[in-house]
Design an enzyme around this catalytic site. Structure first.
Site, PDB file in Angstrom:
ATOM      1  N   ASP A  88       0.854  -1.186   0.000  1.00  0.00           N
ATOM      2  CA  ASP A  88       0.000   0.000   0.000  1.00  0.00           C
ATOM      3  C   ASP A  88       0.886   1.231   0.000  1.00  0.00           C
ATOM      4  OD1 ASP A  88      -3.218   0.420   0.631  1.00  0.00           O
ATOM      5  OD2 ASP A  88      -1.969   2.180   1.055  1.00  0.00           O
ATOM      6  N   ASP A 100       4.977   2.143  -5.237  1.00  0.00           N
ATOM      7  CA  ASP A 100       4.031   2.659  -6.218  1.00  0.00           C
ATOM      8  C   ASP A 100       3.945   1.596  -7.305  1.00  0.00           C
ATOM      9  OD1 ASP A 100       2.793   3.850  -8.375  1.00  0.00           O
ATOM     10  OD2 ASP A 100       4.137   5.585  -8.484  1.00  0.00           O
ATOM     11  N   ASN A 132      -4.903  -5.037  -7.048  1.00  0.00           N
ATOM     12  CA  ASN A 132      -6.099  -4.396  -6.511  1.00  0.00           C
ATOM     13  C   ASN A 132      -5.974  -2.882  -6.398  1.00  0.00           C
ATOM     14  OD1 ASN A 132      -8.633  -4.335  -4.602  1.00  0.00           O
ATOM     15  ND2 ASN A 132      -6.978  -3.395  -3.416  1.00  0.00           N
ATOM     16  N   TYR A 174     -12.073   6.026 -15.294  1.00  0.00           N
ATOM     17  CA  TYR A 174     -12.063   4.804 -14.495  1.00  0.00           C
ATOM     18  C   TYR A 174     -12.617   3.627 -15.301  1.00  0.00           C
ATOM     19  CZ  TYR A 174     -13.320   1.764 -10.501  1.00  0.00           C
ATOM     20  OH  TYR A 174     -13.469   0.727  -9.615  1.00  0.00           O
ATOM     21  N   LYS A 208     -10.620   0.209 -16.288  1.00  0.00           N
ATOM     22  CA  LYS A 208     -11.097  -1.087 -15.831  1.00  0.00           C
ATOM     23  C   LYS A 208     -11.455  -2.000 -17.006  1.00  0.00           C
ATOM     24  CE  LYS A 208     -10.793  -0.779 -11.351  1.00  0.00           C
ATOM     25  NZ  LYS A 208      -9.781  -1.602 -10.637  1.00  0.00           N
ATOM     26  N   THR A 225     -16.877   0.899   0.060  1.00  0.00           N
ATOM     27  CA  THR A 225     -15.487   1.284   0.327  1.00  0.00           C
ATOM     28  C   THR A 225     -15.347   2.791   0.225  1.00  0.00           C
ATOM     29  OG1 THR A 225     -14.780   1.220  -2.001  1.00  0.00           O
ATOM     30  CG2 THR A 225     -14.733  -0.869  -0.785  1.00  0.00           C
TER      31      THR A 225
END
Length: 292
Positions: free
Chosen positions: A37, A72, A99, A170, A174, A204
């Site tokens: 992360d 990163d 993810n 986005y 995706k 989320t």
């Protein structure tokens, strides 16, 4: 033996939300986990936080093995170092869960070049870079007679599969991940690697505030299927995109050839319209874009 006993996994974007749930679930089933992360905000800005450390602490407190990685994932060399960290720390790599990502939602005509580049970079390049380096490692292992039952689980989205108003960038990223999954599954299959993608639906940071999320699934509702796809048992499943929404699992069909007509010669422009309209009439209607 546990489902993932002895297996080594990387989970990117694992400090919070769905990624955190994946890391905990994989560890619960016996995997050693590299918890990646970068510690950024919902919009991808550096916060200086280190949420991966708390996830590692939670895994270790439960008796599992984990290590922090703050790479990163869209940095090509940093992604390589992340793969190497898994190998050097735990003796190999068996599972890659891509993810990591963030959103900068905007209507198409208001989207800046910087916003486009940032979102495409973290999602699409952030899938490519770890996958490229992991794939190279698995190819070397296979050619050296040490083929691993390796697994890749990518993260697409309903926005990428059906489209989503206000999320052109986005959605494009995706959709690209879904396409990358299909190609990688074919190219890496010869080395014992399966590549699938999930399209998770959960409450989320990305969804809260955008619309009412009170009835949405929890992040951890998406993780059991990731754990199974990461297992040796799942070796016959590859090149699939699977949507998860709470207790509902849907295998996405994606693009496929529909009605066709071969004229046997070059079409004239005036003839295209009537022919195409007949084909469209025979084709199933596309699913509506989210928000339409």
């Amino acid at each position: 033996m546990s489902l993932l006993e002895g297996r080594v996994a990387i989970v990117t974007g694992a400090g919070r939300g769905i990624g955190r749930a994946h890391a905990l679930e994989l560890a619960r089933h016996g995997a050693a986990v590299v918890v990646n992360d970068y510690g950024v905000s919902l919009a991808g800005e550096d916060t200086g936080e280190t949420p991966a450390e708390s996830v590692v602490a939670e895994i270790e407190a439960a008796g599992g093995q984990a290590v922090v990685n703050r790479a990163d994932v869209a940095d090509f060399e940093a992604a390589s170092d992340m793969v190497r960290q898994a190998i050097d720390t735990f003796g190999g790599l068996d599972v890659l869960v891509n993810n990591a990502g963030f959103v900068r939602d905007r209507m198409l005509v208001n989207t800046s070049e910087e916003e486009w580049d940032a979102v495409v970079r973290v999602h699409l390049k952030g899938h490519f870079a770890p996958l490229r380096h992991a794939g190279a490692y698995w190819r070397t292992e296979s050619k050296s007679g040490r083929e691993r039952s390796a697994r890749v689980i990518n993260t697409s989205s309903g926005a990428g599969l059906q489209g989503s108003v206000g999320q052109a960038t986005y959605s494009a990223a995706k959709a690209g991940i879904a396409g990358l999954t299909l190609v990688a599954a074919q190219e890496l299959g010869r080395y014992g690697v399966t590549v699938n993608a999930i399209a998770p639906v959960a409450r989320t940071r990305m969804t809260e505030g955008a619309f009412d999320t009170s009835a949405m699934a929890l992040p951890e509702d998406n993780s059991p299927i990731v754990a199974w796809l990461a297992s040796v048992e799942a070796g016959d499943v590859t090149g699939r995109v699977i949507e998860i929404e709470g207790g509902k699992i849907t295998v996405e069909n994606g693009w496929s050839h529909g009605p066709a007509r071969d004229l046997g010669a070059r079409w004239s422009a005036p003839d295209v319209g009537p022919a195409l309209r007949r084909l469209l009439a025979d084709a199933p209607a596309p699913e509506p874009v989210y928000g339409a």
